[in-house]
Design an enzyme around this catalytic site. Sequence first.
Site, mmCIF file in Angstrom:
data_model
loop_
_atom_site.group_PDB
_atom_site.id
_atom_site.type_symbol
_atom_site.label_atom_id
_atom_site.label_comp_id
_atom_site.label_asym_id
_atom_site.label_seq_id
_atom_site.Cartn_x
_atom_site.Cartn_y
_atom_site.Cartn_z
ATOM 1 N N HIS A 116 76.430 59.797 65.351
ATOM 2 C CA HIS A 116 76.398 60.083 66.784
ATOM 3 C C HIS A 116 75.363 59.166 67.423
ATOM 4 C CE1 HIS A 116 78.463 64.129 66.690
ATOM 5 N NE2 HIS A 116 78.063 64.071 65.418
ATOM 6 N N HIS A 173 80.336 59.844 60.271
ATOM 7 C CA HIS A 173 80.168 59.211 61.584
ATOM 8 C C HIS A 173 78.712 59.342 62.025
ATOM 9 C CE1 HIS A 173 81.422 63.397 61.988
ATOM 10 N NE2 HIS A 173 80.644 63.466 63.060
HETATM 11 P P1 AMP Z 1 80.232 66.547 63.818
HETATM 12 O O1 AMP Z 1 80.245 67.928 64.404
HETATM 13 O O2 AMP Z 1 78.873 65.987 63.560
HETATM 14 O O3 AMP Z 1 81.151 66.453 62.622
HETATM 15 O O4 AMP Z 1 80.826 65.613 64.944
HETATM 16 C C1 AMP Z 1 82.185 65.555 65.237
HETATM 17 C C2 AMP Z 1 82.293 65.086 66.654
HETATM 18 O O5 AMP Z 1 83.607 64.618 66.850
HETATM 19 C C3 AMP Z 1 82.054 66.190 67.690
HETATM 20 O O6 AMP Z 1 80.976 65.810 68.533
HETATM 21 C C4 AMP Z 1 83.372 66.271 68.442
HETATM 22 O O7 AMP Z 1 83.202 66.509 69.812
HETATM 23 C C5 AMP Z 1 83.974 64.904 68.170
HETATM 24 N N1 AMP Z 1 85.420 64.817 68.208
HETATM 25 C C6 AMP Z 1 86.315 65.643 67.626
HETATM 26 N N2 AMP Z 1 87.567 65.206 67.854
HETATM 27 C C7 AMP Z 1 87.453 64.075 68.596
HETATM 28 C C8 AMP Z 1 88.385 63.166 69.165
HETATM 29 N N3 AMP Z 1 89.712 63.321 69.014
HETATM 30 N N4 AMP Z 1 87.915 62.114 69.866
HETATM 31 C C9 AMP Z 1 86.583 61.949 70.044
HETATM 32 N N5 AMP Z 1 85.647 62.773 69.531
HETATM 33 C C10 AMP Z 1 86.078 63.818 68.817
#
Ligand code: AMP
Length: 118
Positions: free
Chosen positions: A106, A104
């Site tokens: 950001h 993903h």
């Molecule tokens: P990363 O730490 O780069 O893998 O980013 C994962 C992101 O996903 C984090 O910023 C979390 O806050 C976000 N996240 C986790 N679960 C969800 C969810 N159900 N809906 C939206 N964002 C999420």
Amino acid sequence: MNESISNCDNHCIFCKIISGKLPASRVSEDDEYLAIRDVNPQAPVHILVIPKLHLPGVSEFEEPAQLGRLFQAASKVAASEKLSSFRLVINKGADAGQTVYHLHIHLLGGRQLSWPPG
Ligand code: AMP
């Protein structure tokens, strides 16, 4: 199940969001990506741009053009949020802060962003 996520092991939270099994604040989508608002926003605008194809991280991308289209999608989402300044971030691996092992981008904006990041 959508063919594009059929390679997922079904335990992936983002695949569940993409397939509609879990709710999310959806921003936009097309055949290849879904954009959702992050549940733990780190900026006034914090959106995740997620490819519908399940890949654990950026190093697993096989077709460079797909990654290019994902960044193009992120830029379009930034424009739709009326952001003239923004940051696109991919965390790769635990030490870089990756917590969800489905690639993903950001999209962060809406405030002054410091550099270097922590
Ligand atoms: P990363 O730490 O780069 O893998 O980013 C994962 C992101 O996903 C984090 O910023 C979390 O806050 C976000 N996240 C986790 N679960 C969800 C969810 N159900 N809906 C939206 N964002 C999420």
